[in-house]
Design an enzyme around this catalytic site. Structure first.
Site, PDB file in Angstrom:
ATOM      1  N   GLY A   9       1.133  -0.831   0.080  1.00  0.00           N
ATOM      2  CA  GLY A   9       0.119   0.218   0.280  1.00  0.00           C
ATOM      3  C   GLY A   9       1.502   0.901   0.266  1.00  0.00           C
ATOM      4  N   ARG A  82     -13.625   4.993   3.011  1.00  0.00           N
ATOM      5  CA  ARG A  82     -14.928   4.870   2.999  1.00  0.00           C
ATOM      6  C   ARG A  82     -15.572   5.685   1.992  1.00  0.00           C
ATOM      7  NH1 ARG A  82     -18.769   4.479   8.112  1.00  0.00           N
ATOM      8  NH2 ARG A  82     -20.046   5.301   8.069  1.00  0.00           N
ATOM      9  N   VAL A 118      -1.744  -2.465   9.623  1.00  0.00           N
ATOM     10  CA  VAL A 118      -2.227  -1.132   9.289  1.00  0.00           C
ATOM     11  C   VAL A 118      -3.592  -0.890   8.928  1.00  0.00           C
ATOM     12  CG1 VAL A 118      -1.681   1.692   9.573  1.00  0.00           C
ATOM     13  CG2 VAL A 118       0.461   0.034   9.628  1.00  0.00           C
ATOM     14  N   THR A 119      -4.505  -1.661   8.460  1.00  0.00           N
ATOM     15  CA  THR A 119      -5.617  -1.600   7.527  1.00  0.00           C
ATOM     16  C   THR A 119      -6.432  -1.271   8.876  1.00  0.00           C
ATOM     17  OG1 THR A 119      -4.314  -2.045   5.660  1.00  0.00           O
ATOM     18  CG2 THR A 119      -6.354  -1.938   5.888  1.00  0.00           C
ATOM     19  N   HIS A 175      -8.358  -0.576  18.996  1.00  0.00           N
ATOM     20  CA  HIS A 175      -8.817   0.872  17.890  1.00  0.00           C
ATOM     21  C   HIS A 175      -9.666   1.496  17.234  1.00  0.00           C
ATOM     22  CE1 HIS A 175      -6.082   4.238  16.068  1.00  0.00           C
ATOM     23  NE2 HIS A 175      -6.397   3.744  14.630  1.00  0.00           N
TER      24      HIS A 175
HETATM   25  O1  TXD Z   1      -4.102   3.590  13.439  1.00  0.00           O
HETATM   26  C1  TXD Z   1      -4.188   3.010  13.292  1.00  0.00           C
HETATM   27  N1  TXD Z   1      -4.241   1.375  12.700  1.00  0.00           N
HETATM   28  C2  TXD Z   1      -4.238   4.081  11.975  1.00  0.00           C
HETATM   29  C3  TXD Z   1      -4.979   2.653  10.361  1.00  0.00           C
HETATM   30  C4  TXD Z   1      -4.035   4.624  11.268  1.00  0.00           C
HETATM   31  C5  TXD Z   1      -3.786   5.750  10.225  1.00  0.00           C
HETATM   32  C6  TXD Z   1      -4.794   5.132   9.254  1.00  0.00           C
HETATM   33  N2  TXD Z   1      -5.202   3.710   8.844  1.00  0.00           N
HETATM   34  C7  TXD Z   1      -5.344   2.796   8.097  1.00  0.00           C
HETATM   35  O2  TXD Z   1      -4.664   2.698   7.825  1.00  0.00           O
HETATM   36  C8  TXD Z   1      -6.839   3.082   6.817  1.00  0.00           C
HETATM   37  O3  TXD Z   1      -8.398   4.061   7.571  1.00  0.00           O
HETATM   38  C9  TXD Z   1      -6.583   2.538   6.344  1.00  0.00           C
HETATM   39  O4  TXD Z   1      -7.065   1.713   6.135  1.00  0.00           O
HETATM   40  C10 TXD Z   1      -5.059   2.789   6.230  1.00  0.00           C
HETATM   41  C11 TXD Z   1      -4.155   3.253   4.942  1.00  0.00           C
HETATM   42  O5  TXD Z   1      -4.388   4.521   5.161  1.00  0.00           O
HETATM   43  P1  TXD Z   1      -3.681   5.604   4.214  1.00  0.00           P
HETATM   44  O6  TXD Z   1      -4.150   6.782   4.885  1.00  0.00           O
HETATM   45  O7  TXD Z   1      -2.201   4.786   3.736  1.00  0.00           O
HETATM   46  O8  TXD Z   1      -4.289   5.192   2.895  1.00  0.00           O
HETATM   47  P2  TXD Z   1      -4.588   5.518   1.192  1.00  0.00           P
HETATM   48  O9  TXD Z   1      -3.734   6.965   0.926  1.00  0.00           O
HETATM   49  O10 TXD Z   1      -5.488   5.195   0.516  1.00  0.00           O
HETATM   50  O11 TXD Z   1      -3.583   4.741   0.873  1.00  0.00           O
HETATM   51  C12 TXD Z   1      -4.022   2.581   0.556  1.00  0.00           C
HETATM   52  C13 TXD Z   1      -2.698   2.387  -0.625  1.00  0.00           C
HETATM   53  C14 TXD Z   1      -3.890   2.818  -1.850  1.00  0.00           C
HETATM   54  O12 TXD Z   1      -2.747   3.516  -2.571  1.00  0.00           O
HETATM   55  C15 TXD Z   1      -4.093   1.878  -2.635  1.00  0.00           C
HETATM   56  O13 TXD Z   1      -3.573   2.282  -3.798  1.00  0.00           O
HETATM   57  C16 TXD Z   1      -3.822   0.378  -1.891  1.00  0.00           C
HETATM   58  O14 TXD Z   1      -3.700   1.089  -0.813  1.00  0.00           O
HETATM   59  N3  TXD Z   1      -4.100  -0.593  -2.228  1.00  0.00           N
HETATM   60  C17 TXD Z   1      -3.543  -1.505  -2.429  1.00  0.00           C
HETATM   61  N4  TXD Z   1      -2.231  -1.999  -2.427  1.00  0.00           N
HETATM   62  C18 TXD Z   1      -2.013  -3.203  -2.887  1.00  0.00           C
HETATM   63  N5  TXD Z   1      -2.919  -4.307  -2.614  1.00  0.00           N
HETATM   64  C19 TXD Z   1      -4.031  -3.679  -2.442  1.00  0.00           C
HETATM   65  N6  TXD Z   1      -4.675  -4.929  -2.527  1.00  0.00           N
HETATM   66  C20 TXD Z   1      -4.426  -2.579  -2.180  1.00  0.00           C
HETATM   67  N7  TXD Z   1      -5.202  -2.172  -2.507  1.00  0.00           N
HETATM   68  C21 TXD Z   1      -5.586  -1.050  -2.073  1.00  0.00           C
END
Ligand code: TXD
Length: 308
Positions: A9, A82, A118-119, A175
């Site tokens: 990601g 979302r 982290v997701t 969380h």
């Molecule tokens: O405390 C915590 N755990 C958190 C969690 C704190 C902050 C953010 N938190 C969660 O991390 C947030 O709710 C998201 O679920 C993730 C990632 O957050 P981010 O802000 O980095 O989201 P982005 O910028 O939308 O990035 C997600 C990336 C994006 O580039 C997509 O193209 C990619 O994920 N993506 C994938 N990569 C690889 N393989 C697959 N299948 C895929 N699907 C989407």
């Protein structure tokens, strides 16, 4: 570097975590995403800062899991935010599909890795990653407690007009809104915060901590926090790679500890080269324990609902 970290990601959290890892020379990094060209472009941009920043770790971007082979740590930040019209359950199932896919793809090439999830929703996705990987639970860990505690520590420092690095504080539980700030285990250079702040101020800080993520989302409007989340993730990466055995709140599988079974929840653990070296069981008050159990119950309910 003799260590390799894959970050899945290449969004805000993933790329910032990758940047922090190479800037600290902790490991070579592979940044992978489904979007073509984007991880390659971001990795090239980061490595072009190496001459100025003075780091020697390498970073590449890719869309191909073969490039991730032999990773010591896999950090999973892949997921969707979302979108309008999407229910929380839709998001849960969509991100569950993504987690399942990225875990299956990455462990094919890194059978001995430690997975850091982290997701969001964090504890649920971490439990799913453990199940799908079949890895022992000490090698599948969720990041949330360090971030929630960092926010708590900062808010305490701000209220006391002191240095954030002097403040030690702990947030346990899942969380989400049900996280459990622990003022009893929170100190400033060893002084309990109850000696320094009135009870109503501590309660206000507890509430601000619980809403810490939402506060940032409301300000950013398009996306969620990533500077503090990536710093928190990298603290876990470092404690593992350098075998530091730091005591940090992380989401781990509980089996008997805190009267909880077969559920991922945030508690203090020691993080070493093995992953979770040990889970620390604090002697909680009745209220603290019931708050922790209520938080874990929400995780367990959602795990049971997953259509995977
Ligand atoms: O405390 C915590 N755990 C958190 C969690 C704190 C902050 C953010 N938190 C969660 O991390 C947030 O709710 C998201 O679920 C993730 C990632 O957050 P981010 O802000 O980095 O989201 P982005 O910028 O939308 O990035 C997600 C990336 C994006 O580039 C997509 O193209 C990619 O994920 N993506 C994938 N990569 C690889 N393989 C697959 N299948 C895929 N699907 C989407």
């Amino acid at each position: 570097m003799d260590k390799k970290v894959t970050v899945i990601g290449a969004g805000n959290v993933g790329t910032t975590a990758a940047q922090r890892i190479v800037e600290k020379n902790l490991a070579d990094v592979v940044l992978i995403d489904v979007v073509e060209g984007m991880p390659q472009g971001k990795a090239l941009d980061i490595i072009e800062s190496a001459p100025v920043e003075g780091f020697s770790a390498s970073i590449i971007g890719t869309n191909n899991y073969e490039d991730t082979a032999g990773s010591d740590i896999i950090v999973i930040t892949a997921g969707l935010a979302r979108k309008p019209g999407m229910t929380r359950e839709d998001l849960l199932n969509k991100n569950a599909e993504i987690i399942k896919g990225v875990v299956q793809n990455s462990i094919k090439y890194s059978k001995d890795a430690i997975i850091i999830v982290v997701t969001n929703p964090l504890d649920i996705m971490t439990q799913l990653a453990q199940k799908v990987s079949g890895f022992p639970s000490h090698r599948v860990i969720g990041m949330a407690g360090i971030l929630d505690s960092a926010r708590y520590r900062y808010f305490i420092a701000e209220a006391l007009n002191t240095s954030p690095s002097q403040v030690q504080a702990m947030v346990l539980g899942g969380h989400g809104d049900s996280m459990v700030p622990m003022p009893r285990f929170s100190t400033v250079n060893g002084i309990p915060i109850s000696e320094l702040l009135p009870a109503d101020k501590i309660e206000a800080i507890n509430n601000r901590t619980r809403n810490g993520g939402a506060e940032i989302v409301a300000l950013l409007k398009t996306g969620s926090a990533y500077y503090a989340p990536s710093a928190s993730t990298v603290e876990m990466v470092q404690s593992i790679l350098l075998n530091e055995n730091k005591i940090l709140p992380c989401s781990v599988l509980l089996n008997g500890q805190y009267q909880l079974n077969n559920v991922y929840c945030g508690v203090p653990v020691r993080l070493s080269a093995k992953g979770v070296e040990s889970i620390i069981e604090l002697d909680l008050t009745k209220d603290e324990l019931s708050a922790l159990k209520a938080s874990a119950a929400i995780v367990a309910e959602n795990v049971a609902q997953l259509k995977i």
